[in-house]
Design a protein around this motif. Sequence first.
Motif, short mmCIF file in Angstrom:
data_model
loop_
_atom_site.label_atom_id
_atom_site.label_comp_id
_atom_site.label_asym_id
_atom_site.label_seq_id
_atom_site.Cartn_x
_atom_site.Cartn_y
_atom_site.Cartn_z
N UNK A 243 0.84 -1.19 0.00
CA UNK A 243 0.00 0.00 0.00
C UNK A 243 0.88 1.25 0.00
N UNK A 244 0.80 1.99 -1.06
CA UNK A 244 1.57 3.25 -1.14
C UNK A 244 0.63 4.40 -1.45
N UNK A 245 0.96 5.56 -0.96
CA UNK A 245 0.14 6.74 -1.21
C UNK A 245 0.87 7.69 -2.15
N UNK A 246 0.12 8.36 -3.02
CA UNK A 246 0.77 9.27 -3.97
C UNK A 246 1.43 10.46 -3.28
N UNK A 247 2.46 10.97 -3.92
CA UNK A 247 3.15 12.16 -3.42
C UNK A 247 2.29 13.39 -3.67
N UNK A 248 2.23 14.25 -2.67
CA UNK A 248 1.44 15.49 -2.77
C UNK A 248 2.32 16.67 -2.36
N UNK A 249 2.19 17.76 -3.08
CA UNK A 249 2.96 18.97 -2.76
C UNK A 249 2.17 19.90 -1.85
N UNK A 250 2.89 20.62 -1.00
CA UNK A 250 2.28 21.69 -0.22
C UNK A 250 2.15 22.92 -1.12
N UNK A 251 1.31 23.84 -0.72
CA UNK A 251 1.12 25.06 -1.51
C UNK A 251 2.44 25.82 -1.68
N UNK B 206 11.09 15.74 -2.59
CA UNK B 206 10.14 14.68 -2.96
C UNK B 206 10.36 14.25 -4.41
N UNK B 207 10.10 12.99 -4.68
CA UNK B 207 10.19 12.49 -6.05
C UNK B 207 8.87 12.84 -6.74
N UNK B 208 8.91 13.76 -7.71
CA UNK B 208 7.66 14.21 -8.32
C UNK B 208 7.68 14.05 -9.84
N UNK B 209 6.48 14.13 -10.40
CA UNK B 209 6.27 14.02 -11.85
C UNK B 209 5.06 14.88 -12.19
N UNK B 210 4.70 15.01 -13.46
CA UNK B 210 3.48 15.77 -13.78
C UNK B 210 2.24 15.26 -13.04
N UNK B 211 2.19 13.94 -12.81
CA UNK B 211 1.02 13.35 -12.14
C UNK B 211 0.91 13.81 -10.69
N UNK B 212 2.03 14.24 -10.11
CA UNK B 212 2.01 14.75 -8.73
C UNK B 212 1.09 15.96 -8.63
N UNK B 213 1.05 16.77 -9.68
CA UNK B 213 0.18 17.95 -9.67
C UNK B 213 -1.28 17.54 -9.66
N UNK B 214 -1.60 16.45 -10.32
CA UNK B 214 -2.98 15.91 -10.32
C UNK B 214 -3.35 15.41 -8.92
N UNK B 215 -2.42 14.69 -8.28
CA UNK B 215 -2.65 14.22 -6.92
C UNK B 215 -2.83 15.41 -5.96
N UNK B 216 -2.03 16.44 -6.17
CA UNK B 216 -2.07 17.62 -5.30
C UNK B 216 -3.41 18.35 -5.47
N UNK B 217 -3.86 18.48 -6.71
CA UNK B 217 -5.15 19.10 -7.03
C UNK B 217 -6.28 18.41 -6.24
N UNK B 218 -6.32 17.08 -6.31
CA UNK B 218 -7.40 16.33 -5.66
C UNK B 218 -7.32 16.43 -4.13
N UNK B 219 -6.11 16.32 -3.61
CA UNK B 219 -5.93 16.36 -2.15
C UNK B 219 -6.28 17.72 -1.59
N UNK B 220 -5.84 18.79 -2.25
CA UNK B 220 -6.14 20.14 -1.77
C UNK B 220 -7.64 20.44 -1.84
N UNK B 221 -8.31 19.92 -2.87
CA UNK B 221 -9.76 20.08 -2.95
C UNK B 221 -10.45 19.41 -1.76
N UNK B 222 -10.03 18.19 -1.48
CA UNK B 222 -10.62 17.43 -0.38
C UNK B 222 -10.37 18.12 0.96
N UNK B 223 -9.15 18.60 1.15
CA UNK B 223 -8.80 19.28 2.41
C UNK B 223 -9.58 20.58 2.60
#
Length: 296
Positions: A103-111, A233-250
Amino acid sequence: MKKDTLQAYEQYLILQKGLSTKTIANYVTELNIFQNFLLKKWNVSLQKATLEQIQSFFAQLKGTETTYNHYITVLKGYYKFLLKNQQLLNFHIEDLEYKKRKKTFPTVLKLEEIQALLQASKNTIFEKRNQTMILVMYCSGLRVSELIQLTFDQINFNEGYIRCFTKGSKEKIIYCGDLLKVVLQPYLEKIRPQILKYRTSNYVFTNKIGEPLTRNYIYTVIVNLAKKAKIKKKISPHTLRHTFATHLLENGADMRSIQEMLGHQDISTTQIYTHLSNQKIKENYLKYFKDLEEKE
């Protein structure tokens, strides 16, 4: 593998499953890899292979559990198609087992990290274009494949939304409101004309001859900017997608809305972000009480 069987399977994926051309091409390539291995090692076709012969392919396969399970999915899909067409197999499909993934969780960036990523860019027209791409991915949750294919007829500035098609050609609408104008208009009015000069293109983000950018280019841009911004953090373009979803939820967005904006067919795919959000809540709770203890 018989050519007519493979062609029939391709048609089935197009007409019955509605998969994208790229996905189907990948499946066919992978099935041919299987076939070539079986012919070389066992002199047997994919249709006639035994479970032991198939497992010998996986024994030499290099990669992660994700790679292993992807190949299992491709194989199972093909064998189910054969059974549906009354072709007998030398084993039970259920015996093709997936590997249990850690079980791994995607990397998310802070603002602040998003801001650092943007500030790491230089002031050239191409880097300003790249800044805009990063902002669009962060503000919309677009996949990099959706970003590079983004055209003007997909953007409605008056209503403030982007319309695009997800995996499986399902339409999705992403509402950005006035933010869409704020992010895109300076680029479209000042930066893009300098890149294209006298050329025209229907793609929103292009190189200097009007062609869409590549996935590899955008990946390289983001990795290099992360290094300059000293983001560990190890990031990629998909990290921005993960960050978008997480920040919306938060910030109070409901799970169903996030699912629609991401274009997930199954809400269980979206629910990974609840774990990330809950972790953030836990961290804030512990930090609050730690600060409280220090004050007493």
